[in-house]
Motif scaffolding. Structure first.
Motif, PDB file in Angstrom:
ATOM      1  N   LEU A 194       0.804  -1.214   0.000  1.00  0.00           N
ATOM      2  CA  LEU A 194       0.000   0.000   0.000  1.00  0.00           C
ATOM      3  C   LEU A 194       0.840   1.269   0.000  1.00  0.00           C
ATOM      4  CD1 LEU A 194      -2.658  -1.019   2.692  1.00  0.00           C
ATOM      5  CD2 LEU A 194      -2.916  -1.130   0.214  1.00  0.00           C
ATOM      6  N   GLU A 195       2.152   1.122   0.102  1.00  0.00           N
ATOM      7  CA  GLU A 195       3.033   2.273   0.303  1.00  0.00           C
ATOM      8  C   GLU A 195       3.105   3.193  -0.920  1.00  0.00           C
ATOM      9  OE1 GLU A 195       7.448   3.048   2.248  1.00  0.00           O
ATOM     10  OE2 GLU A 195       6.902   1.070   1.501  1.00  0.00           O
ATOM     11  N   ASN A 196       2.927   2.644  -2.112  1.00  0.00           N
ATOM     12  CA  ASN A 196       3.078   3.422  -3.343  1.00  0.00           C
ATOM     13  C   ASN A 196       2.091   4.581  -3.400  1.00  0.00           C
ATOM     14  OD1 ASN A 196       3.794   4.148  -6.029  1.00  0.00           O
ATOM     15  ND2 ASN A 196       2.030   2.982  -6.770  1.00  0.00           N
ATOM     16  N   GLN A 197       2.602   5.783  -3.730  1.00  0.00           N
ATOM     17  CA  GLN A 197       1.760   6.966  -3.875  1.00  0.00           C
ATOM     18  C   GLN A 197       1.779   7.518  -5.300  1.00  0.00           C
ATOM     19  OE1 GLN A 197       1.896   9.965  -0.712  1.00  0.00           O
ATOM     20  NE2 GLN A 197       3.319   8.667   0.420  1.00  0.00           N
ATOM     21  N   GLN A 198       2.434   6.810  -6.212  1.00  0.00           N
ATOM     22  CA  GLN A 198       2.545   7.294  -7.590  1.00  0.00           C
ATOM     23  C   GLN A 198       1.282   6.935  -8.380  1.00  0.00           C
ATOM     24  OE1 GLN A 198       5.077   9.175  -8.745  1.00  0.00           O
ATOM     25  NE2 GLN A 198       5.802   9.148  -6.620  1.00  0.00           N
ATOM     26  N   PHE A 199       0.630   7.949  -8.929  1.00  0.00           N
ATOM     27  CA  PHE A 199      -0.580   7.723  -9.713  1.00  0.00           C
ATOM     28  C   PHE A 199      -0.235   7.189 -11.102  1.00  0.00           C
ATOM     29  CE2 PHE A 199      -1.887  11.217  -6.813  1.00  0.00           C
ATOM     30  CZ  PHE A 199      -2.873  10.529  -6.135  1.00  0.00           C
ATOM     31  N   SER A 200      -1.062   6.270 -11.592  1.00  0.00           N
ATOM     32  CA  SER A 200      -0.894   5.768 -12.956  1.00  0.00           C
ATOM     33  C   SER A 200      -1.410   6.820 -13.938  1.00  0.00           C
ATOM     34  CB  SER A 200      -1.686   4.460 -13.145  1.00  0.00           C
ATOM     35  OG  SER A 200      -1.259   3.493 -12.225  1.00  0.00           O
ATOM     36  N   PRO A 201      -0.762   6.973 -15.097  1.00  0.00           N
ATOM     37  CA  PRO A 201      -1.230   7.961 -16.083  1.00  0.00           C
ATOM     38  C   PRO A 201      -2.614   7.590 -16.616  1.00  0.00           C
ATOM     39  CG  PRO A 201       0.477   6.555 -17.004  1.00  0.00           C
ATOM     40  CD  PRO A 201       0.421   6.234 -15.546  1.00  0.00           C
ATOM     41  N   GLU A 202      -3.418   8.613 -16.915  1.00  0.00           N
ATOM     42  CA  GLU A 202      -4.775   8.388 -17.411  1.00  0.00           C
ATOM     43  C   GLU A 202      -4.981   9.081 -18.765  1.00  0.00           C
ATOM     44  OE1 GLU A 202      -7.578   9.612 -14.458  1.00  0.00           O
ATOM     45  OE2 GLU A 202      -6.870   8.180 -12.947  1.00  0.00           O
ATOM     46  N   THR A 203      -3.910   9.120 -19.547  1.00  0.00           N
ATOM     47  CA  THR A 203      -3.966   9.873 -20.810  1.00  0.00           C
ATOM     48  C   THR A 203      -4.691   9.115 -21.908  1.00  0.00           C
ATOM     49  OG1 THR A 203      -1.768   8.973 -21.285  1.00  0.00           O
ATOM     50  CG2 THR A 203      -1.876  11.182 -20.318  1.00  0.00           C
ATOM     51  N   ASP A 204      -4.581   7.790 -21.944  1.00  0.00           N
ATOM     52  CA  ASP A 204      -5.194   6.986 -23.005  1.00  0.00           C
ATOM     53  C   ASP A 204      -6.641   6.668 -22.634  1.00  0.00           C
ATOM     54  OD1 ASP A 204      -5.843   5.376 -25.080  1.00  0.00           O
ATOM     55  OD2 ASP A 204      -4.289   3.849 -24.720  1.00  0.00           O
ATOM     56  N   THR A 205      -7.581   7.408 -23.234  1.00  0.00           N
ATOM     57  CA  THR A 205      -8.985   7.263 -22.843  1.00  0.00           C
ATOM     58  C   THR A 205      -9.584   5.938 -23.290  1.00  0.00           C
ATOM     59  OG1 THR A 205      -9.707   8.402 -24.853  1.00  0.00           O
ATOM     60  CG2 THR A 205      -9.341   9.751 -22.887  1.00  0.00           C
ATOM     61  N   ALA A 206      -8.977   5.332 -24.312  1.00  0.00           N
ATOM     62  CA  ALA A 206      -9.537   4.074 -24.829  1.00  0.00           C
ATOM     63  C   ALA A 206      -8.940   2.849 -24.164  1.00  0.00           C
ATOM     64  CB  ALA A 206      -9.326   3.999 -26.339  1.00  0.00           C
ATOM     65  N   SER A 207      -7.937   3.056 -23.290  1.00  0.00           N
ATOM     66  CA  SER A 207      -7.258   1.917 -22.669  1.00  0.00           C
ATOM     67  C   SER A 207      -8.204   1.183 -21.732  1.00  0.00           C
ATOM     68  CB  SER A 207      -6.037   2.399 -21.885  1.00  0.00           C
ATOM     69  OG  SER A 207      -6.436   3.265 -20.855  1.00  0.00           O
ATOM     70  N   LYS A 208      -8.020  -0.130 -21.687  1.00  0.00           N
ATOM     71  CA  LYS A 208      -8.886  -0.952 -20.856  1.00  0.00           C
ATOM     72  C   LYS A 208      -8.426  -0.925 -19.407  1.00  0.00           C
ATOM     73  CE  LYS A 208     -10.344  -4.097 -24.536  1.00  0.00           C
ATOM     74  NZ  LYS A 208     -10.440  -5.500 -24.980  1.00  0.00           N
ATOM     75  N   GLY A 209      -9.394  -1.183 -18.510  1.00  0.00           N
ATOM     76  CA  GLY A 209      -9.083  -1.198 -17.091  1.00  0.00           C
ATOM     77  C   GLY A 209     -10.373  -1.070 -16.307  1.00  0.00           C
ATOM     78  N   ASN A 210     -10.245  -0.857 -15.020  1.00  0.00           N
ATOM     79  CA  ASN A 210     -11.411  -0.668 -14.162  1.00  0.00           C
ATOM     80  C   ASN A 210     -11.493   0.808 -13.810  1.00  0.00           C
ATOM     81  OD1 ASN A 210     -13.463  -0.794 -12.352  1.00  0.00           O
ATOM     82  ND2 ASN A 210     -12.607  -2.490 -11.156  1.00  0.00           N
TER      83      ASN A 210
END
Length: 852
Positions: free
Chosen positions: A730-746
């Protein structure tokens, strides 16, 4: 004629020299010219630089004799160094000379090398890179020799160096395979055979095959011509036998090291002596011989560089023979003799002292030594974490013991008759004065001796007869005499006033302290030696004394629980709890103290158990403790006022995200049921609620508290497991990039609300559930608490950012829904980080804010 002969000779010699400089002519004079220049000029200087580099490595390298030694004395780091990095200048020079020899003197004619010294140049090139820990370039050089110079007499040596390099590159299997092939197809010199087997031994050590490594080291020590290598190989054999549990075989190897005596470095011999002693079980028949053995080692003048380890071994011997005072003296001698860089030996000595005082129940002293142990250990190593956990457990002991000691001191003096109290402080002041006079006299003698020695030196004689302020001796003496009499005084008016404290600099903290060791703000000269001052410090208010007694009782109660639960020291725990009951404690401490004493008596089989049981039943008949003692199998589920019922109700509130109520309720019940086995459950529930409400750091602190306070309870063990396994994830505070609007995920759509707008949030949650049902979507709607002020209504389960944005747009513009509440779209992983670390502002600034 003579002149013509001279001219002719010069011309002929010049022609020969110029002709022989060519690397393209395969003539006798060309080959020998370049071979001689390579060997006695370029390579000669390169080999000198190489040997200087090795000497520098050997002088700076320190072996760790507490672990199995590496076969080769080389400090290896985990980094893979490149050619462009800053490297050892001697090895760089050796490499430059080898490169120069190759570039200027290589005679590659018709794809055949005609200069017999070029393979030596490539070998030097590889070795220089190897010792500079640039293994990939080194491997290239060795492979070039093996591929290009098939007729060279250096092929076996190059093969051995190549496999050493493969081993350093974590390819021990490749090295073993190639060396076995070398043994099968080539005839090796004795030293080459020894070197190859030494490489094999290190490979097998790396592969955790010590028995095979021992066999290879035995061969290596038998064939090597170098006594230093022989001594090292034999010592490692002894270490490996020790690890396998074969102490007799280990001692046989150590005896061989000792037999080498001066032919091998003395460090191997001394450590072999000490390892033999460690392998010998102390009995009544050999005790005298072992002590004589150790004494001989200590008194041998040649062993002075190794006294730190010898002192430690003597301390271990005396501790095993229960000569505690002698053992402690030798541990301290070892600490004084140990160089600063020998951190592992310092750590072992401090830990031995800490363990000794821990076993003697002197936990405060033990904690100080554990703290010193930590400063000499590698941070975050397994041993560091174990000692840190033990020290953390001791912190509460130290705190409460200090409270008890302070309260006892004040109350004892308060209860003294006035005449006895005055006599006590008069003796204390007299002792202070005596110590101060002794220190001043010793300082004066030391100062006078120093100045006398300086006066006899050349510099002192040069200062004789000079005016006071230009005479170093007189000036220094006067300054020191002033400091001794007055202390450090600021240059200001009225500097001689008696309320000016005499200050010195503490060597421990670097802060100014008085000569008695207290803070300079605390005492003046008059105060230190004033009887009235000390008498005025004794409380006279009965309420203040009662408060001290209350603090002391609570501290003793906490100590009793700590000794019982954390350290399993029932004897010490019982003494603390019995003292609580004997000191007229608060009502809330009486019953828990009695019940914990009953459990201690029960565990130790004491006849006092029945008396305590009857006491609880007779004097506290309507309590939970009496009910448990009368009917241990009683199920109290039907009792709505039982601790279990309270825990169940709080857990339901936790499931409803009423975290603040859970925290305050848990604190109330923890105080109410002090000493009850259910308290760790309330602590764990409280820790989880704190994490949900306040985030990662607060959660980590709360879990650590549970783990350290209840280490033997299921909740404490669970907390320890969470700290070591779950928190790092849980220690990680780095946000994942959200630039690709078509990328799959939750993805999620989040609607933020204030806690005060809870009704609006619930209404929106209901409407969103109706929308999802109407659209035949499978999304889940939840209301999540963020912190004390904010909460979220969240729509979960979108496959991509486009889907989530489309949903938000649909419910906003569709006339059947018209949901225009503020919202944002977030990746599931980022939402988790927001909730764990409570860093929504950072997320908005980093991800949602448009970049220019």
């Amino acid at each position: 004629m003579k002149l013509q002969h001279k001219i002719l000779s010069v011309v002929t010699l010049s022609t020969l020299i110029l002709g022989s400089c060519s690397t393209k002519k395969d003539a006798f004079i060309n080959r020998n010219w370049h071979a001689l220049n390579t060997k006695y000029n370029t390579l000669y200087n390169g080999n000198i630089a190489f040997e200087l580099g090795r000497e520098e490595l050997n002088s700076s390298y320190r072996d760790d004799y507490w672990e199995v030694l590496p076969v080769e004395r080389l400090q290896v780091t985990d980094e893979i160094k490149l050619d462009s990095e800053d490297n050892n200048p001697n090895f760089i020079l050796a490499e430059e000379k080898a490169t120069k020899a190759i570039q200027k003197h290589s005679m590659d004619i018709k794809d055949e090398e005609r200069n017999p010294q070029t393979d030596e140049a490539f070998l030097l090139l590889g070795k220089a890179r190897y010792f500079d820990q640039r293994y990939i370039p080194a491997l290239e050089a060795f492979n070039y020799v093996l591929r290009k110079y098939t007729e060279s007499n250096k092929l076996n040596e190059a093969t051995i160096w190549r496999e050493k390099t493969n081993m350093r590159l974590d390819n021990p299997e490749v090295a073993i395979k190639n060396l076995k092939r070398l043994f099968k197809f080539e005839s090796l010199k004795d030293q080459e055979y020894a070197d190859a087997n030494a490489v094999l031994a290190q490979c097998f050590i790396n592969l955790k095959a010590p028995d095979t490594a021992i066999q290879k080291l035995k061969i290596a020590q038998a064939y090597t011509k170098k006594s230093a290598e022989k001594g090292r190989y034999l010592f490692i054999i002894g270490q490996l036998y020790n690890n396998l549990g074969f102490k007799d075989s280990a001692n046989y190897a150590y005896d061989k090291v000792i037999a080498l005596n001066r032919r091998s470095p003395r460090v191997y011999m001394i450590n072999a002596h000490l390892k033999k002693i460690q392998n010998t079980e102390i009995t009544s028949t050999n005790k005298e011989d072992l002590l004589e053995y150790l004494t001989d080692l200590e008194e041998n003048r040649e062993n002075r560089p190794f006294l730190d380890k010898i002192y430690r071994e003597i301390a271990q011997f005396h501790l095993a023979n229960q000569s505690d005072s002698i053992a402690l003296a030798y541990y301290n001698k070892s600490l004084r003799a140990t160089p600063q860089e020998e951190r592992k030996l310092n750590a072992l000595n401090y830990q031995s002292l800490a363990d000794y005082y821990f076993d003697k129940d002197e936990y405060k002293t033990s904690g100080a030594y554990y703290d010193s142990t930590l400063t000499n250990l590698v941070v975050n190593s397994k041993k560091y974490r174990n000692i840190k956990k033990k020290l953390d457990n001791l912190e509460d002991v130290i705190k409460y013991e200090d409270i008890v000691q302070h309260a006892d001191s004040v109350i004892t003096i308060y209860e003294m008759p006035e005449a006895e109290r005055k006599a006590y402080f008069e003796d204390y002041i007299a002792e202070l004065k005596r110590k101060q006079e002794e220190e001043a006299e010793a300082e004066l003698k030391r100062t006078n001796a120093g100045f006398a020695a300086f006066a006899e030196s050349q510099g002192g004689k040069q200062n004789k007869g000079k005016f006071y302020f230009y005479n170093i001796t007189s000036l220094g003496y006067g300054r020191n005499d002033f400091k001794t009499q007055w202390g450090d005084r600021t240059l200001e008016d009225d500097w001689r006033w008696s309320n000016k404290a005499r200050t010195l600099v503490s060597e421990a903290t670097g802060t100014e302290v008085t000569s008695t060791g207290q803070n300079v703000e605390d005492l003046t000269d008059d105060q230190k030696f004033s009887l009235d001052f000390y008498l005025e410090q004794i409380p006279t208010d009965v309420a203040e004394i009662d408060s001290l007694r209350t603090e002391r009782n609570f501290a003793n109660y906490q100590l009793g629980l700590i000794y019982k639960e954390k350290f399993k020291d029932n004897l010490l725990a019982a003494s603390k709890l019995e003292r609580v009951l004997a000191s007229n404690p608060e009502e809330r401490l009486v019953l828990p103290s009695k019940y914990n004493l009953y459990k201690i008596y029960e565990e130790s089989g004491s006849p006092l158990m029945d008396n305590m049981k009857q006491d609880i039943i007779a004097n506290h008949p309507d309590t939970r403790y009496a009910e448990i003692l009368l009917n241990p199998q009683a199920v109290l589920e039907g009792n709505t006022d039982s601790p279990d019922a309270h825990y169940t109700s709080l857990f339901k509130l936790y499931q409803q995200q009423e975290y603040l109520q859970v925290i305050t309720g848990s604190e109330n019940y923890i105080s109410r049921y002090t000493g009850d086995p259910i308290v760790p459950k309330f602590e764990m529930l409280k820790a989880n609620s704190i994490g949900r409400l306040q985030g990662y750091e607060a959660f980590k602190e709360a879990l650590n508290y549970v783990a350290l306070t209840y280490p033997n309870n299921p909740e404490g063990k669970k907390a320890e497991e969470m700290v070591s396994e779950q928190l790092p994830k849980l220690e990680n505070q780095q946000f994942s990039p959200e630039t690709d609007t078509a990328s799959k995920g939750n993805w999620k759509v989040v609607f933020p609300f204030k806690i005060r707008d809870n009704e609006k949030a619930l209404e929106l949650k209901k409407r969103l559930e109706e929308v999802v049902k109407d659209l035949n979507y499978k999304n889940i709607i939840s209301k999540d608490i963020y912190n004390l002020e904010d909460q979220f209504v969240v729509v979960h389960g979108f496959r991509s950012k486009d889907f989530a944005l489309g949903f938000a747009e649909l419910i906003k513009n569709n006339r059947d829904y018209r949901i225009k509440d503020e919202n944002f779209v977030v990746l599931s992983n980022n939402y988790k980080i927001i909730q764990v670390h409570k860093n929504l502002k950072s997320y908005k600034a980093q991800i949602l804010t448009p970049k220019p």
